[in-house]
Motif scaffolding. Structure first.
Motif, mmCIF file in Angstrom:
data_model
loop_
_atom_site.group_PDB
_atom_site.id
_atom_site.type_symbol
_atom_site.label_atom_id
_atom_site.label_comp_id
_atom_site.label_asym_id
_atom_site.label_seq_id
_atom_site.Cartn_x
_atom_site.Cartn_y
_atom_site.Cartn_z
ATOM 1 N N UNK A 153 26.370 32.248 31.622
ATOM 2 C CA UNK A 153 25.681 31.239 32.433
ATOM 3 C C UNK A 153 25.117 31.855 33.706
ATOM 4 N N UNK A 154 23.996 31.315 34.158
ATOM 5 C CA UNK A 154 23.371 31.814 35.387
ATOM 6 C C UNK A 154 24.264 31.482 36.576
ATOM 7 N N UNK A 155 24.385 32.424 37.513
ATOM 8 C CA UNK A 155 25.196 32.158 38.693
ATOM 9 C C UNK A 155 24.510 31.113 39.564
ATOM 10 N N UNK A 156 25.290 30.175 40.076
ATOM 11 C CA UNK A 156 24.763 29.157 40.991
ATOM 12 C C UNK A 156 25.557 29.243 42.278
ATOM 13 N N UNK A 157 24.892 29.010 43.383
ATOM 14 C CA UNK A 157 25.608 28.965 44.649
ATOM 15 C C UNK A 157 25.648 30.317 45.318
ATOM 16 N N UNK A 158 26.575 30.448 46.231
ATOM 17 C CA UNK A 158 26.597 31.616 47.099
ATOM 18 C C UNK A 158 27.680 32.609 46.718
ATOM 19 N N UNK A 159 27.563 33.809 47.252
ATOM 20 C CA UNK A 159 28.656 34.770 47.200
ATOM 21 C C UNK A 159 29.723 34.259 48.157
ATOM 22 N N UNK A 160 30.961 34.259 47.733
ATOM 23 C CA UNK A 160 31.988 33.630 48.551
ATOM 24 C C UNK A 160 33.231 34.463 48.722
ATOM 25 N N UNK A 161 34.359 33.763 48.946
ATOM 26 C CA UNK A 161 35.594 34.484 49.267
ATOM 27 C C UNK A 161 36.725 34.239 48.270
ATOM 28 N N UNK A 162 36.435 33.495 47.194
ATOM 29 C CA UNK A 162 37.487 33.197 46.215
ATOM 30 C C UNK A 162 37.515 34.280 45.134
ATOM 31 N N UNK A 163 38.601 35.018 45.073
ATOM 32 C CA UNK A 163 38.790 35.993 44.000
ATOM 33 C C UNK A 163 39.578 35.335 42.887
ATOM 34 N N UNK A 164 39.038 35.379 41.667
ATOM 35 C CA UNK A 164 39.710 34.697 40.556
ATOM 36 C C UNK A 164 40.042 35.685 39.442
ATOM 37 N N UNK A 165 41.279 35.614 38.970
ATOM 38 C CA UNK A 165 41.650 36.291 37.730
ATOM 39 C C UNK A 165 41.957 35.183 36.736
ATOM 40 N N UNK A 166 41.254 35.183 35.602
ATOM 41 C CA UNK A 166 41.375 34.038 34.701
ATOM 42 C C UNK A 166 41.621 34.456 33.265
ATOM 43 N N UNK A 167 42.596 33.807 32.643
ATOM 44 C CA UNK A 167 42.829 34.007 31.219
ATOM 45 C C UNK A 167 41.946 33.079 30.385
ATOM 46 N N UNK A 168 41.014 32.412 31.050
ATOM 47 C CA UNK A 168 39.977 31.657 30.341
ATOM 48 C C UNK A 168 38.623 32.101 30.875
ATOM 49 N N UNK A 169 37.740 32.498 29.976
ATOM 50 C CA UNK A 169 36.394 32.911 30.387
ATOM 51 C C UNK A 169 35.592 31.741 30.928
ATOM 52 N N UNK A 170 35.860 30.545 30.377
ATOM 53 C CA UNK A 170 35.138 29.356 30.823
ATOM 54 C C UNK A 170 35.382 29.083 32.297
ATOM 55 N N UNK A 171 36.612 29.377 32.744
ATOM 56 C CA UNK A 171 36.912 29.071 34.145
ATOM 57 C C UNK A 171 36.288 30.089 35.093
ATOM 58 N N UNK A 172 35.646 31.111 34.530
ATOM 59 C CA UNK A 172 34.752 31.941 35.334
ATOM 60 C C UNK A 172 33.333 31.373 35.195
ATOM 61 N N UNK A 173 32.804 31.402 33.980
ATOM 62 C CA UNK A 173 31.376 31.114 33.769
ATOM 63 C C UNK A 173 31.011 29.656 34.028
ATOM 64 N N UNK A 174 31.932 28.731 33.763
ATOM 65 C CA UNK A 174 31.579 27.319 33.866
ATOM 66 C C UNK A 174 31.987 26.704 35.203
ATOM 67 N N UNK A 175 32.399 27.529 36.142
ATOM 68 C CA UNK A 175 32.853 27.008 37.437
ATOM 69 C C UNK A 175 31.856 27.259 38.573
ATOM 70 N N UNK A 176 30.737 27.908 38.269
ATOM 71 C CA UNK A 176 29.787 28.236 39.345
ATOM 72 C C UNK A 176 29.332 26.971 40.063
ATOM 73 N N UNK A 177 28.931 25.987 39.267
ATOM 74 C CA UNK A 177 28.456 24.736 39.860
ATOM 75 C C UNK A 177 29.587 24.016 40.581
ATOM 76 N N UNK A 178 30.776 24.030 39.981
ATOM 77 C CA UNK A 178 31.887 23.311 40.606
ATOM 78 C C UNK A 178 32.205 23.885 41.988
ATOM 79 N N UNK A 179 32.301 25.206 42.058
ATOM 80 C CA UNK A 179 32.576 25.835 43.352
ATOM 81 C C UNK A 179 31.475 25.519 44.357
#
Lengths: 489, 489
Positions: A153-179
């Motif tokens: 998915x295309x990145x949305x939003x800004x570069x930020x300060x939340x570092x995420x390690x995720x055992x789900x790929x969706x919670x990386x790619x599908x969270x851009x809009x949510x963040x």
């Protein structure tokens, strides 16, 4: 700090100067092609070498027949190929001298049977050449500070300060809009997939040293190296908060996780105990995890758990008081000094108990400056929670009623909202105490958005605000506790 | 049904053909003036008679010196005056023959001291003339079906099916936008204030008979007539669900409520027991109260608590499974028949366990029609919960990649989203089972909005969706239980 990161062995994987992408083509529907588009749309400006068996050009980049043909040794290989040919390609990467690879392809351990053997083979090849791997069966990495995004998915939003390690790929790619809804952004997010060679603990270590990361978030379906996890987290918590979401503790979560990542989830108490020993803050939901990140990344830590709630309405005040109580916050009585200051600012019907309920306002502007200032400066107050409702439509309406022209009202209302957000942000900066807003308005409205963009957290509903405030209190204690322990060692 | 409402003694207060407003002026900042604007902006089309001691015209309405001068007996008087002259004005209303009054003014019982006496006086006057009163110290009433709004904020959104009785005026006036975010609207909302003559139980009865009200919501800081409340609720629950928020059970909530409405809150267990005996569903937060209203007002009741979760992503599936477990829902295995139907629709990597995780999709359109259709038709499934993410930007991007012109892509993407929402709504209608979406996208986006507008509930996060589904299961049981009890009497 920066020096540490540069020297971290995983640094070049997350900040590559050059990437070879194996599996992209001119068929824009294939996953590899979508990844190449994501990288380009993120503005990745390092060297990019698509590898394709037949094409001379892939999406207008010059393509190469094989990784062995590349004009330089890229910092990273991203592999999106059918499972059967992944190891062979990794072998070629090794020969070329490539030492970092993200293996997006699935079909390995997570499918069982033949997949187990294929993953063993992959690991053996990687070890033979000393290649560090993320994955297989992952979504790769997002590092917006480096304009890098290997997800679908295309990145949305800004570069930020939340570092995420995720055992789900969706919670990386599908969270851009949510963040982005919270005006948050990832510093770096890693989808660890099957964790064949680098796992949650390794990436936790990396984010611990990453200077762009102010808060670490973890989505966990199962921790493989419990002892190492605890040790690593304990070394980070004294200087950086860690928030974790573990959903494997319920029957539904356990079974679904098993089917998803094959992780052997443990009973909830086991993980509760791991997190307690680690100094990790546990969130109940994904929404709560990012709420805690927002509060921890933008607010100073409070001295204690005594909250003051400011409202102009009884119901929202009572609901906030209930939420604060349930979240474990205490209420403080206002000092006489504060009460005397306030008495000049409020109407006769106001209640100077806590919640402070201003009812009808003497001067609406006081609500956003003089009153919260008096409250946050109170010696007994550790945290200020404030009910905010400032719909631009309503401001315009009132301006027009006050004989401002429609055109000017639009402009003036925008200016008022921005000025208000800046005043609040200033209040937060000058006092070293957390100030947290709550509302039920749409968070995409001008006022909440302006607050978030100026660094003042605001949440929908007092419950989320109260729990975020409580997370600050908790992290303060954890930091003290684990700093003291670290000194003893 | 309609007949019952018309004959209800409180009907004309909520559906007045004519209103006199005492306290409005041409000073647009006064509260009475703001109320008159709210009524006008709502489009109130009955006769409107402002009363003003000096002006001949108020906001372009002909004004009268006193209620005794009015050309007819209005159905309702709305009084926004200084406390001291309210009773005198009510006396004049009585003389005129007015039998319904909303007293917005505060300064009565809630302030103690002299206020107690003033309220006694007010009640005595009302009783003397047989006048029904809402308030004092309230925000009045909203009945968007009648284009009526006596609160200080302009009504936003549509006329809906949520009937609210609230001991907080803010939770009437400040919730218009919030409800609109969920595509909900009030049928009628009543701010009961000090409940001097009509109280929560009376208004509960009224909403029980109101044909526009499909779900009743209650915001409670303290119930005065416990026994009457239980009896009334029990008579309504067999044909209409009641959801309540009680925040007085915690220390913070209790103290704040006391300071707000003077209500003597009781321990949480006491209220828990009242709600249990009443068949009332209890919500933990305001957000949850309206979530339950959305589900109860738009979805059929499930036969049991067995949920099927459909996702295309592991993490969102696992998080949903955890949320469902915690909400008390059970998972069912898919029938062989369903599995064989699905096998033709899904890719080889899909998991047909529950959550059903489709991973990469054979045909993206199947996700919104054929697959949920097979799942909802499964004989073992009572409820379908489905992960939805369909950002219009992404659809446009893919269309343009597929060589659709930019202009056409904008149009096509909108059409696709609308068609998709209609397909889902159709699925919900044809099968008599609840279908509930969840997402982390912004709920104001085109897709969630289209779903809500077509009658398909969708929530931010699986936790809210799961708890709303569990509320349906619970109400189903309560309805059966209380219907059986009613028959025995």
């Amino acid at each position: 700090m920066k020096k540490i990161t540069h020297s971290h062995s995983l640094y070049s994987m997350i900040n590559p100067s050059s990437i070879t992408l194996v599996g992209a083509s001119n068929n824009l529907r294939s996953m590899g092609s979508v990844l190449l588009m994501s990288l380009r749309e993120a503005g990745y400006d390092g060297a990019m070498y698509p590898v394709h068996p037949k094409e001379d050009e892939v999406q207008s980049y010059r393509a190469y027949r094989s990784v062995t043909d590349l004009p330089e040794i890229p910092d990273l290989a991203v592999i999106v190929l059918p499972t059967a040919i992944v190891s062979k390609t990794l072998e070629q990467c090794g020969e070329k001298g490539i030492r970092n690879a993200i293996v997006i392809s699935g079909g390995f351990k997570e499918v069982g049977g033949q997949g187990l053997k294929l993953e063993e083979e992959l690991v053996a090849t990687a070890k033979k050449w000393g290649i560090r791997i993320i994955g297989p069966n992952c979504m790769g990495v997002v590092n917006p500070h480096h304009k890098m995004n290997t997800t679908t998915l295309a990145y949305e939003g800004r570069a930020g300060f939340v570092g995420l390690v995720s055992q789900s790929g969706s919670f990386v790619a599908q969270m851009f809009d949510y963040l982005n809804q919270l005006n948050l952004g990832f510093s770096t997010a890693i989808s660890v997939g099957n964790e064949a060679l680098t796992d949650t603990v390794d990436w936790l270590e990396y984010l611990g040293t990453c200077p762009k990361t102010k808060v670490i978030a973890l989505y966990i379906e199962g921790i493989k190296r419990g002892r190492a996890f605890i040790g690593m987290a304990r070394s980070i918590v004294p200087h950086k908060p860690i928030v974790a979401l573990y959903v494997g503790g319920s029957e539904g979560g356990r079974r679904a996780g098993l089917s998803h990542t094959g992780a052997m989830a443990g009973p909830d108490q086991l993980y509760e105990s791991i997190f307690r020993q680690s100094g990790v803050l546990r969130a109940d939901t994904l929404i709560e995890m990012f709420d805690f990140c927002l509060a921890l990344g933008t607010l100073p830590l409070p001295n204690g758990n005594r909250v003051v709630v400011q409202t102009h309405s009884g119901g929202p005040g009572t609901a906030a008081a209930d939420a604060c109580s349930r979240a474990g916050l205490d209420f403080t009585a206002l000092s006489d000094y504060t009460r005397s200051k306030l008495s000049e600012l409020v109407s006769a019907t106001a209640s100077l108990n806590n919640p402070v309920d201003l009812t009808f306002q003497k001067n609406p502007q006081y609500y956003f400056k003089e009153i919260p200032e008096a409250l946050i400066e109170d010696k007994n107050a550790d945290i200020l929670m404030i009910y905010l409702i400032m719909p631009i439509k309503e401001i315009r309406r009132r301006l027009i009623q006050g004989d401002v022209s429609e055109e000017n009202a639009v402009k003036l209302a925008e200016e008022m909202i921005l000025a208000n957000a800046k005043t609040m942000a200033d209040l937060l900066k000058r006092n070293n105490k957390p100030l947290i807003g709550y509302t039920w308005r749409n968070m995409a409205e001008e006022h909440p958005r302006a607050l978030l963009e100026n660094g003042v957290p605001i949440f929908q509903g007092p419950e989320r605000a109260a729990r975020a405030a409580a997370a600050l209190v908790k992290y303060k204690r954890l930091r003290e506790m684990f700093s003291a322990r670290a000194l003893k060692i």
